[in-house]
Scaffold this motif. Sequence first.
Motif, PDB file in Angstrom:
ATOM      1  N   THR A 120       0.781  -0.845   0.007  1.00 21.78           N
ATOM      2  CA  THR A 120       0.237   0.297   0.082  1.00 21.78           C
ATOM      3  C   THR A 120       1.322   1.418  -0.068  1.00 21.78           C
ATOM      4  O   THR A 120       0.188   1.984  -0.736  1.00 21.78           O
ATOM      5  CB  THR A 120      -1.558  -0.277   0.989  1.00 21.78           C
ATOM      6  N   GLY A 121       2.164   1.344   1.256  1.00 27.55           N
ATOM      7  CA  GLY A 121       2.984   2.109   0.506  1.00 27.55           C
ATOM      8  C   GLY A 121       3.411   3.034  -1.044  1.00 27.55           C
ATOM      9  O   GLY A 121       3.617   3.893  -0.762  1.00 27.55           O
ATOM     10  N   TRP A 122       4.010   1.447  -1.476  1.00 28.93           N
ATOM     11  CA  TRP A 122       4.588   1.595  -2.520  1.00 28.93           C
ATOM     12  C   TRP A 122       3.866   1.946  -3.908  1.00 28.93           C
ATOM     13  O   TRP A 122       3.569   2.853  -4.759  1.00 28.93           O
ATOM     14  CB  TRP A 122       5.219   0.349  -3.246  1.00 28.93           C
ATOM     15  N   LEU A 123       1.711   1.278  -3.107  1.00 28.02           N
ATOM     16  CA  LEU A 123       1.551   1.750  -4.441  1.00 28.02           C
ATOM     17  C   LEU A 123       0.327   3.103  -4.126  1.00 28.02           C
ATOM     18  O   LEU A 123       0.776   3.836  -5.429  1.00 28.02           O
ATOM     19  CB  LEU A 123      -0.083   1.274  -3.865  1.00 28.02           C
ATOM     20  N   LEU A 124       0.818   3.619  -2.571  1.00 31.20           N
ATOM     21  CA  LEU A 124       1.270   5.368  -2.898  1.00 31.20           C
ATOM     22  C   LEU A 124       2.009   6.305  -3.762  1.00 31.20           C
ATOM     23  O   LEU A 124       1.670   7.182  -4.690  1.00 31.20           O
ATOM     24  CB  LEU A 124       1.360   5.720  -1.821  1.00 31.20           C
ATOM     25  N   SER A 125       3.064   5.586  -4.444  1.00 28.68           N
ATOM     26  CA  SER A 125       4.434   6.659  -4.811  1.00 28.68           C
ATOM     27  C   SER A 125       4.686   7.795  -4.544  1.00 28.68           C
ATOM     28  O   SER A 125       4.056   8.042  -3.943  1.00 28.68           O
ATOM     29  CB  SER A 125       3.439   6.038  -6.627  1.00 28.68           C
ATOM     30  N   THR A 126       4.461   8.775  -5.818  1.00 27.85           N
ATOM     31  CA  THR A 126       4.928   9.582  -5.814  1.00 27.85           C
ATOM     32  C   THR A 126       4.002  11.138  -5.124  1.00 27.85           C
ATOM     33  O   THR A 126       3.760  11.969  -4.562  1.00 27.85           O
ATOM     34  CB  THR A 126       5.827  10.395  -6.880  1.00 27.85           C
ATOM     35  N   SER A 127       2.343  10.044  -5.638  1.00 22.43           N
ATOM     36  CA  SER A 127       1.324  11.029  -4.446  1.00 22.43           C
ATOM     37  C   SER A 127       1.201  10.868  -3.367  1.00 22.43           C
ATOM     38  O   SER A 127       0.353  12.758  -3.149  1.00 22.43           O
ATOM     39  CB  SER A 127      -0.186   9.850  -5.220  1.00 22.43           C
TER      40      SER A 127
END
Length: 144
Positions: free
Chosen positions: A83-90
């Motif tokens: 989930t943390g990686w899914l947020l990426s740069t957003s």
Amino acid sequence: LCSFGKRGSFLCGCNDDDRYYYFDTTTKAQQAALAWTPRASALLSIIGSLLIVIDSLATPIKRRRVFNRLMIAISVADLMTSTGWLLSTSATPKFDVVLNDASQVYGAAGNNLTCSLQGFLIQFSTTSAICNLMLSTYYLVVIV
């Protein structure tokens, strides 16, 4: 030191020209690829972890087995990390307090809270490593 800052960080502020450097990218397409690649892999990881949790919780017998409990722990830790990686740069703050200007990170739409939340979620990956160690120990005890 300045050339390292240009190649590895967007906070250098010492560019020789007006081009924006972000992890050695010079085009918006490259920056978009850096922002979207972790999202794609994180989504696949989330799907896989959910399937493992669903399978491990499917029957009362599976819920009681140590192996399945460890797999659930690993999968939940992976869900949080992914989930943390899914947020990426957003999750990156829109406003860069260091440069006192709008953030130059592609897709930045967050604030300090979202940035901290993403950091917490990604740091949770250490839990997955610890659970993998416990699973390995379990296999060692059961097999040997």
